[in-house]
Design an enzyme around this catalytic site. Structure first.
Site, PDB file in Angstrom:
ATOM      1  N   HIS A 125      -5.716   4.288 -12.340  1.00 39.92           N
ATOM      2  CA  HIS A 125      -4.262   4.101 -12.290  1.00 39.92           C
ATOM      3  C   HIS A 125      -3.785   2.990 -13.214  1.00 39.92           C
ATOM      4  CE1 HIS A 125      -4.054   6.187  -8.053  1.00 39.92           C
ATOM      5  NE2 HIS A 125      -4.280   7.029  -9.045  1.00 39.92           N
TER       6      HIS A 125
ATOM      7  N   ASP B 161      -5.171  -4.258  -9.914  1.00 38.26           N
ATOM      8  CA  ASP B 161      -5.111  -5.719  -9.836  1.00 38.26           C
ATOM      9  C   ASP B 161      -6.196  -6.438 -10.621  1.00 38.26           C
ATOM     10  OD1 ASP B 161      -7.453  -5.502  -8.185  1.00 38.26           O
ATOM     11  OD2 ASP B 161      -6.210  -5.306  -6.385  1.00 38.26           O
TER      12      ASP B 161
ATOM     13  N   PRO C  24     -11.010   0.824   8.177  1.00 36.57           N
ATOM     14  CA  PRO C  24     -10.735   0.601   9.609  1.00 36.57           C
ATOM     15  C   PRO C  24     -10.079   1.811  10.266  1.00 36.57           C
ATOM     16  CG  PRO C  24      -9.798  -1.187   8.256  1.00 36.57           C
ATOM     17  CD  PRO C  24     -10.284  -0.120   7.311  1.00 36.57           C
TER      18      PRO C  24
ATOM     19  N   GLN D 126      -8.675   2.880  -7.902  1.00 34.06           N
ATOM     20  CA  GLN D 126      -7.251   3.194  -8.021  1.00 34.06           C
ATOM     21  C   GLN D 126      -6.449   1.897  -8.144  1.00 34.06           C
ATOM     22  OE1 GLN D 126      -6.305   6.469  -4.857  1.00 34.06           O
ATOM     23  NE2 GLN D 126      -8.174   5.453  -4.211  1.00 34.06           N
TER      24      GLN D 126
HETATM   25  P1  OAD Z   1      -3.141   3.136   0.738  1.00 35.15           P
HETATM   26  O1  OAD Z   1      -2.189   2.038   1.082  1.00 35.15           O
HETATM   27  O2  OAD Z   1      -2.636   4.522   0.750  1.00 35.15           O
HETATM   28  O3  OAD Z   1      -4.393   3.071   1.729  1.00 35.15           O
HETATM   29  C1  OAD Z   1      -5.067   1.867   1.956  1.00 35.15           C
HETATM   30  C2  OAD Z   1      -6.223   2.156   2.902  1.00 35.15           C
HETATM   31  O4  OAD Z   1      -6.976   0.958   3.060  1.00 35.15           O
HETATM   32  C3  OAD Z   1      -5.794   2.602   4.298  1.00 35.15           C
HETATM   33  O5  OAD Z   1      -6.514   3.783   4.640  1.00 35.15           O
HETATM   34  C4  OAD Z   1      -6.210   1.427   5.202  1.00 35.15           C
HETATM   35  O6  OAD Z   1      -6.643   1.863   6.496  1.00 35.15           O
HETATM   36  C5  OAD Z   1      -7.359   0.831   4.414  1.00 35.15           C
HETATM   37  N1  OAD Z   1      -7.603  -0.595   4.645  1.00 35.15           N
HETATM   38  C6  OAD Z   1      -6.732  -1.566   4.994  1.00 35.15           C
HETATM   39  N2  OAD Z   1      -7.341  -2.756   5.068  1.00 35.15           N
HETATM   40  C7  OAD Z   1      -8.645  -2.547   4.770  1.00 35.15           C
HETATM   41  C8  OAD Z   1      -9.799  -3.382   4.664  1.00 35.15           C
HETATM   42  N3  OAD Z   1      -9.731  -4.693   4.875  1.00 35.15           N
HETATM   43  N4  OAD Z   1     -10.967  -2.791   4.310  1.00 35.15           N
HETATM   44  C9  OAD Z   1     -11.057  -1.464   4.078  1.00 35.15           C
HETATM   45  N5  OAD Z   1     -10.002  -0.631   4.151  1.00 35.15           N
HETATM   46  C10 OAD Z   1      -8.815  -1.162   4.502  1.00 35.15           C
HETATM   47  O7  OAD Z   1      -3.792   2.749  -0.681  1.00 35.15           O
HETATM   48  P2  OAD Z   1      -4.590   3.680  -1.703  1.00 35.15           P
HETATM   49  O8  OAD Z   1      -5.428   4.676  -1.003  1.00 35.15           O
HETATM   50  O9  OAD Z   1      -5.226   2.781  -2.691  1.00 35.15           O
HETATM   51  O10 OAD Z   1      -0.901   4.621  -6.754  1.00 35.15           O
HETATM   52  O11 OAD Z   1      -3.379   4.419  -2.408  1.00 35.15           O
HETATM   53  C11 OAD Z   1      -3.618   5.245  -3.504  1.00 35.15           C
HETATM   54  C12 OAD Z   1      -2.525   5.106  -4.518  1.00 35.15           C
HETATM   55  O12 OAD Z   1      -1.248   5.267  -3.883  1.00 35.15           O
HETATM   56  C13 OAD Z   1      -2.426   3.738  -5.163  1.00 35.15           C
HETATM   57  O13 OAD Z   1      -3.320   3.578  -6.230  1.00 35.15           O
HETATM   58  C14 OAD Z   1      -1.007   3.724  -5.637  1.00 35.15           C
HETATM   59  C15 OAD Z   1      -0.317   4.279  -4.427  1.00 35.15           C
HETATM   60  O14 OAD Z   1       0.906   4.889  -4.648  1.00 35.15           O
HETATM   61  C16 OAD Z   1      -0.162   4.290  -7.817  1.00 35.15           C
HETATM   62  O15 OAD Z   1       0.497   3.263  -7.845  1.00 35.15           O
HETATM   63  C17 OAD Z   1      -0.236   5.272  -8.920  1.00 35.15           C
END
Ligand code: OAD
Length: 253
Positions: free
Chosen positions: A121, A106, A216, A103
Site C-alpha cells: 500500500h 508507516d 486478538p 499493508q
Molecule cells: P484493520 O484496522 O482493518 O485491522 C486491524 C486488525 O489488527 C484487526 O483485525 C485487529 O483485531 C488487529 N489487532 C489490533 N491490535 C492488535 C495487536 N496488538 N496485535 C495483533 N493484531 C491486532 O487494518 P488492516 O487489516 O491493516 O488500506 O487494514 C487493511 C487496509 O485497510 C489498510 O492497509 C488500509 C485500510 O484502509 C489503505 O489505506 C489502502
C-alpha cells in the site's frame, strides 16, 4: 497469552524453507499507531475514507488530504518499532527464504531491521507527482499545502494506495508468487477485509502452506488457518520466535 505453543507450530517455524508473512495495522498498534476498523479507536471510525483516501477527495480538497497524511507521517516518525517488528527481524534471520508483505505505510518494519519487504500500500515517506505518478527524490514543504513539483508544477501527493486505485503491480505480482511458493504463511494483525491483500493467505493455503494467524480477534482467515493465536502480535511473536530459536529481540527504543 494462555495458549501453549503446539509442537507442530515450532516445527514449522524451524523447518520451513519459504516463509511469508502478511502484516496489517495491528502490528503497529503496540507502537501507538491506530488501526483502521476497530470500533472506537480505528481511524475509519473517526474519519471518512471517502473524504481523505481517494484521488477524488485529493482533487476536491488537496490541502485536507495532504495535511492528514502529513499528520500520519509525523505520528509514524515519532513511533518506535515494537517487539512484534523485532521478532519478525529475528524470524527473517533464521529462515532460508523469507518475505514480509505489509499493508502498512508507516515504515516501522524497515526501521526495525527487516530486509525483504513488499509494501503493498505504499509508504508515507515517499512522495510522487499527482498526474504523471513519478516519484520525486526530494520535496520541499515550503508552507504551501500540498507542495508542487518545482520542475513540472504538478501537485505532489503521498505515494500510498488510495481506495479505487491499483496496487503497485510489481509488488503485487511478487506477493502472489511468494504466497504461492511459501510453506509457512503468517497473517499478523490484519482484519483481512481489504483485497487483494486478504487473498494472499488463501492462495498460500491452497498451495499447501501451513497458515498461522495472530490476532486478538477472529477474522475471515480464522477458519482456514491451521493455528490461530488470539493475542497481541507484540506478545505472541516474541514467544514463537523464542520457542523456535531460543532467542528474541525486544524493542530497543
Ligand atoms: P484493520 O484496522 O482493518 O485491522 C486491524 C486488525 O489488527 C484487526 O483485525 C485487529 O483485531 C488487529 N489487532 C489490533 N491490535 C492488535 C495487536 N496488538 N496485535 C495483533 N493484531 C491486532 O487494518 P488492516 O487489516 O491493516 O488500506 O487494514 C487493511 C487496509 O485497510 C489498510 O492497509 C488500509 C485500510 O484502509 C489503505 O489505506 C489502502
Amino acid at each position: 497469552m494462555t495458549k501453549t505453543i503446539p509442537a507442530e507450530v515450532v516445527e514449522h517455524l524451524r523447518n520451513a524453507v519459504r516463509v511469508a508473512v502478511l502484516t496489517g495495522a495491528g502490528v503497529s498498534a503496540e507502537s501507538g499507531l491506530p488501526t483502521f476498523r476497530q470500533a472506537q479507536t480505528g481511524l475509519w471510525s473517526h474519519y471518512d475514507p471517502t473524504e481523505l483516501a481517494t484521488p477524488e477527495a485529493f482533487l476536491r480538497n488537496p490541502r485536507l488530504v495532504w495535511d492528514w497524511y502529513a499528520y500520519r507521517r509525523r505520528m509514524a516518525r515519532e513511533a518506535h518499532p515494537n517487539p512484534a517488528h523485532y521478532a519478525l527481524v529475528t524470524l527473517e534471520q533464521h529462515a532460508a527464504n523469507f518475505t514480509l508483505i505489509t499493508q502498512n505505510i508507516d515504515g516501522l518494519h524497515r526501521r526495525a531491521g527487516s530486509q525483504s519487504i513488499l509494501e503493498l500500500h505504499g509508504n508515507l515517506e515517499r512522495i510522487r507527482r499527482f498526474d504523471s505518478g513519478t516519484d520525486v527524490e526530494t520535496w520541499d514543504d515550503d508552507g504551501q499545502t500540498p507542495p508542487r513539483c518545482p520542475q513540472t508544477g504538478e501537485l505532489l501527493r503521498p505515494s500510498v494506495v488510495w481506495f479505487g486505485e491499483a496496487l503497485p503491480q510489481q509488488e503485487l505480482r511478487m506477493a502472489y508468487s511468494v504466497a504461492e511458493q511459501s510453506d509457512l504463511f503468517l497473517a499478523v494483525g490484519t482484519s483481512a477485509l481489504v483485497q487483494p491483500a486478504a487473498s494472499l493467505p488463501l492462495i498460500a493455503k491452497r498451495a499447501g502452506a501451513y497458515v498461522i494467524e495472530i490476532n486478538p480477534e477472529e477474522t475471515s482467515l480464522s477458519v482456514i488457518a491451521d493455528c490461530c493465536f488470539r493475542g497481541k502480535a507484540g506478545v505472541v511473536l516474541p514467544i514463537l520466535v523464542r520457542q523456535a530459536f531460543g532467542e528474541t529481540e525486544e524493542a530497543v527504543g
